[in-house]
Structures are given as C-alpha cells and as structure tokens.
Design an enzyme around this catalytic site. Structure first.
Site, PDB file in Angstrom:
ATOM      1  CD  GLU A   1       5.373 -67.327 -58.510  1.00 23.33           C
ATOM      2  OE1 GLU A   1       4.889 -68.166 -58.980  1.00 23.33           O
ATOM      3  OE2 GLU A   1       5.676 -65.877 -58.792  1.00 23.33           O
TER       4      GLU A   1
ATOM      5  CB  CYS B   1       0.698 -66.755 -65.976  1.00 25.91           C
ATOM      6  SG  CYS B   1       1.294 -66.144 -64.066  1.00 25.91           S
TER       7      CYS B   1
END
Length: 649
Positions: A316, A412
C-alpha cells in the site's frame, strides 16, 4: 516563526447549509454513523465482520472468547467515536450521545490498572505487550483513541474518555524513552505523534508534547530500533526482502534525512502531519524543512491528478518518482485523507494557499469517491482505470474493485471518511483574532470573534458546479478585520467586488488569498465570480502511464468516462484534435451534477477480423462519437462497469 497562524473555527460556530456538502454531512449523521455502528457490532448481513465491540467486551470480562480481526481493530471504534463527536458539535442528538457514552464505558472497563488499553494483548497475553511495536499497532490505536477523546471532550464537555486516553499515555510515558530500563522505540504505524500534540493543546501537559517529539526524533536513529526488536523478540519483518526494508515504516533513517515519500502511504502522511505539528509547537526549523521537502516530493512527483497517493498494492506504498499507474493503482482512501491532514497543518503554519489547493482537489476527488452516495458501501482502493474482467481474473488487479464494498475486515477507510466529512466546516473556515480564512467554498453561516467583536458571515455558493461565491457580513458595530478569500490555483480568471465596487486582484493577493482588510459594517457584501472553463490536463512526460493522454477537469473536479454512458472498451475512445465541449446540469444524478459532453472517436472492432490479433497499421478505422464525462467521485454509483480518467488524444 513556525507557530500556526490560524486555527479551525469551532464546529458549533458553523452552520453549513451548502447544497453540495450539507447532504454529505446529513448522510454521515443519519446513515453512515448508524450503519457503521451496526458494522462494529457485526450486524450487517453479507458484510465482513468487524469483531470490534466484541473484542472490547471480551477484554472487559463481559464475554468469553478469543480476539478476532486485525490487531488494530480497536481503532475502528475510536474513529467512529470521533465522527460521532464532530456530528454532536453541530447537531445535538441525546440518543447518539448515550450510545457513545455507553461505548466509552465499555472501553474504560477494559483498561488495565496501569492504564494500558489494547484488546489484542489484553486478550492474547499482556506479557507480550510492547514487544512488537513494528507491526502490532498498540501506539497507532492509542493515537486514534486520543483524537477521539479530545473531540468528544470538546463536543460534550465530558472528560471520562479523555481521562482514559491520558492514563494510557501515562503508561506509555512510563515505559518508553532512552533512559535505562525503558523501551527506546516508537510507533510502527504512525498517528500518535499528531494526536499527542492535539492532547497537549487540551491538557497543557508538557510531557504529552515531549512524547510526540521523542517519537519523531528517535525514529530511524542508529541502531535501528525495529532491527533490535526483531533480534530480541524473534519478530519477523515481512519487508526485509523488499526494496523498502525499514523505510516501509519510514524508519530506515532519521526523519530529517528523508527526502522522498517512501513506504506505506498512510503511515507516511500521518507521520508527516505529526512532524508538522511538532515543528510548529517547538519551533524546530530543520523538522519543518523536512516537511516541506517531503510535501514537494509528494505533490510534484508522486500524486495522482485526483490527489490520490500510494501507487502500488505491494505494501500500500509509494514506489518511485513519476510511477503513477492507473490500473494497478492502490490509492487508499485513508492515504488521501492523511494527505489532507498534512495539507491543513502546512497551511496553518505558512498561510499559503497551495496547500489548500491540494486539500480541495483531494477532498473532491480522492476522498468522496471512497463512499457511495447512500453511505452504505465503500472503496478501499480508488483507481483511475478499471475493467471488471481484469479485477476478477488478473491476480495483480484483484484489489481494484468496480463496486464499493459493504464493509472490510480491515475497515480503516469508512470511519475515516465519516470523521472527515463530519468536521468539514473546520477545514473550510479558519481564523485568528483579526483574520478569517475562507479555505473551501462551503455555504452556510459562520460565527467568529474578529477585531474584538462578534461577527457572522453568511455564505452562498453553487460550488463546485459554478464559481459564484457571495459573502454577507453581519455585526452589531463596525469593526476592522481581514477576510481572506482563497483564489484557487485552477482559477485563471475571476472578478472580486466589495459592496459592488471592483477590487483589483493584484492589490490584495497574498499567498494565494485575496486579503480584504477594512472596517466592516453590517450588511457589507463580498462577491467572488470565478470562471470555470473545461481544462485538458497532461502529465509530465516521465509519467509513462499517461503518455499521449489527457484528463478532463472543470473547477476542482476531475472527470472520467464510465461504461454506463459510453459503452465497453473505453480504451478505444479518443478525443478529437479540437474537441468541442458542452456542459449541462443533470438534476436527477445524485443531488445534481454537471456532465460534460465532447466529440471524439472510437476505434471500431468492425474493421478487424474475428481471429485477427495483429495487422498492418491503418488509420482508417475510427468512428465519430459523442463522449460523456461525469465527475470522477460519482463513478460506480450506477451500473457496475469500466472506468477511465486519462483519455487518448
């Protein structure tokens, strides 16, 4: 020198009535916050379970069971509580506040005698706490707890949650540092750094600021703590065999020596936000210079046209300068939100509008794209090019979805969107004792103490669909202050009037703001009219993915092609050499959007034999078509299908 020049206006002093943003805020309040509460309690059918509330119940001894979910699962409820707090600031809701109070009591009941509070280790074994800071997120969860606790204290005046968070901070202060017997470590996933400065602003306790500064100054010092931790506790670092190594955590070298944004994108911008906070609070010139260097690297070499960051699914992460693929992109919603956090802090320190330009671009494009228009499904990844078959069958594109998901095991992003949109007014309007800054053009009423007197500003605008902004001043007595109105970087032509009198822009522009200082009387008006032409944008030639292509923008919005309007095989479309654009408002799309039509060409399949894979080049295979562009944030809200932002010329 680095003290913040402005601060957000309190949300209970802002009543947003904006036709674009008000529906988003009400959506979060009426649907997203309740929906996410159901998700946190594992009550959403056919959605990945959260386990979050259940973990707290087990940690508190109210249920029996094992910890489930990711080690950072606690942070989801903290971000939810922060969104609740912001919502309560501008809309009182006794039932929601009661639910929040009960949740805080549940959290408090899991807290250990010395203040420690992390359900992963409380359930799995406290003897292992603080033994894997690199990957186990205890300090990350603490950071989100602090942010939620401060927000809830400001919203309600109740300090129960603030005391819980402060006790956990006390526990960390007792255990961390360079003194003998203490742990010379720091967070593996940053966020505690900026949260601790926020806590310091409420408590005035120097140890909170000192802990934030310690985490930043200690990070990346030799010997590398994470390497020592690996040896001591037999931890394994997944990234040791990658090109990133400990820079995945931004911990391979001291932060002042870091010149490029590297590693996990969310961690990076959370760290940089904390660095900016500490630089401002302590007057640290070298730390602020590091922030400027990292900011410039991101926006000049590693940011997508939408404001998205993090170009690869592997970690990521950031990769390298100008590496911005559109179809294997990661562009996590949280990373875009983190960039907004960083932008806001850099603006507050410098007063320069270039940071707000990035904030606005990211907000309109890379953030709100992450949530469906009904608030019940979400993108984790925000691509600039998508093909349903590739997402289904290409292993390296499986992270790219063409439909938003109900929830995520690693959830998240949804509560992050909720807390940002609930507090959007504080990003739009900031002030000091003598100046009020209009950063974002959001309509409503804003109250502030300026020039020693109470002022109310009424703002009306049709932004982002048109560039007209009107401000009316209301006060009881004439008073002097400065109204600073941002002139966006995308805006080349505009007019500005005060009480009908034209203002010459060059006379009042400073750092990208039209600064109107005068004695303001009740009823005074300011009118800003910004031209909003359609612009074709091109990328630096070093961006391989965008060579020979253009992106269509209008005002702050990036536009895209979607299969629902243009059919399949979007890669076969190209704009004409001199495209003629037409804008029209579609009131039945969402809450109404401006759609753009343009003339172009389609490479037709009828010129090819069914079994012909290659042939001698011929230019005589195009059909004239009319192409339809919609705002990028709006894609995937109708029929699932292909997406394309960068279009061939």
């Amino acid at each position: 020198m680095y003290e913040k020049k402005v601060a957000p206006i309190a949300l209970d002093h802002i009543r947003i009535g904006d036709p674009f943003w008000k529906p988003y805020m009400e959506l979060v309040r009426n649907h997203v916050i309740p929906y996410q509460w159901e998700a946190l309690n594992d009550r959403i059918e056919n959605a990945e379970p959260s386990h979050c509330i259940r973990n707290f119940r087990i940690a508190a001894g109210l249920e029996e069971g094992d910890f489930q979910g990711y080690c950072f699962q606690d942070s989801d409820v903290y971000k939810w509580l922060e969104a609740v707090a912001y919502s309560l600031m501008w809309h009182k809701d006794p039932e929601l506040e009661k639910t929040a109070d009960e949740t805080i009591e549940l959290i408090a009941s899991a807290q250990q005698p010395d203040g420690y509070l992390d359900t992963y280790y409380i359930i799995k074994g406290l003897d292992k706490r603080f033994t894997n800071l690199m990957d186990r997120h205890e300090l990350y969860c603490l950071g989100h707890m602090i942010e939620a606790a401060v927000a809830y204290f400001k919203a309600t005046g109740k300090d129960r949650f603030l005391k819980v968070a402060t006790r956990f901070v006390d526990c960390v202060c007792e255990n961390f540092g360079t003194d003998p017997g203490k742990i010379p470590g720091y967070p593996g996933h940053e966020v505690a750094e900026m949260a601790l400065v926020l806590l310091y602003g409420v408590t005035g306790d120097e140890k909170h600021l000192k802990l934030a500064k310690y985490f930043i100054d200690q990070r990346g010092q030799s010997p590398l703590f994470f390497e020592e931790e690996e040896k001591k506790n037999n931890n394994e670092c997944y990234w040791n065999d990658s090109y990133m190594k400990k820079q995945y955590y931004q911990a391979g070298k001291p932060v002042r020596m870091q010149k490029k944004a590297e590693g996990h994108a969310v961690r990076a911008v959370y760290l940089y936000s904390g660095m900016a906070e500490v630089a401002s609070a302590t007057g640290d010139a070298s730390l602020f210079e590091a922030c400027e260097t990292l900011w410039n690297n991101i926006v000049q070499r590693q940011m997508y046209i939408t404001g998205a960051i993090g170009s690869t699914q592997y970690g990521e992460s950031f990769t390298f300068d100008y590496d911005l693929p559109n179809d294997t992109i990661y562009a996590e919603t949280c990373a875009a939100i983190g960039l907004i956090f960083f932008a806001r802090r850099m603006f507050e320190i410098t007063g320069e509008s270039r940071y707000i330009d990035v904030m606005e671009n990211t907000l309109f494009n890379a953030v709100i794209s992450g949530m469906s228009l009904d608030g019940k499904s979400f993108f984790y990844v925000n691509p600039l090019e998508a093909n349903p078959e590739s997402s289904l069958k290409d292993y390296y594109k499986r992270h790219v979805k063409i439909e938003r998901q109900k929830w995520f095991g690693c959830a998240c992003c949804p509560p992050n969107i909720a807390r940002l949109l609930s507090s959007i007014g504080g990003y739009a309007y900031e002030a000091n004792t003598d100046e009020i800054y209009m950063n974002l053009f959001i309509g409503g009423e804003i109250e502030a103490e300026l020039g020693g007197a109470k002022q109310k500003l009424s703002v009306e605008t049709g932004y982002p669909w048109n560039g007209d902004v009107a401000v009316t001043i209301h006060n009881d007595a004439e008073s002097e202050f400065t109204l600073a109105v941002r002139i966006p970087g995308w805006c080349e032509n505009y007019s500005l009037e005060v009480n009908g009198e034209k203002i010459v822009g060059a006379d009042v522009i400073s750092n990208g703001y039209a600064k109107l200082k005068r004695n303001w009387k009740d009823g005074d008006t300011v009118v800003l009219k910004m031209e909003m032409p359609i612009r074709l944008m091109e990328a630096n030639p070093r961006v391989r993915a965008d060579a020979g292509k253009v992106a269509v923008t209008r005002g702050p919005l990036v536009y895209c092609l979607e299969e629902a309007d243009n059919g399949k095989l979007l890669q076969n479309l190209s704009l004409s050499d001199a495209p003629e654009f037409n804008c029209h408002f579609e009131k039945d799309m969402a809450n109404g959007v401006v759609v753009i039509d343009a003339n172009g060409h389609r490479t037709s399949e009828k010129f090819w034999g069914e079994d012909q894979l290659y042939r001698v080049y011929s230019d005589n295979k195009k059909e004239d078509v009319r192409m339809t562009f919609i705002p990028y944030y709006f894609w995937a809200n109708r029929t699932p299908g292909e997406l394309l932002v960068w279009v061939r010329r």
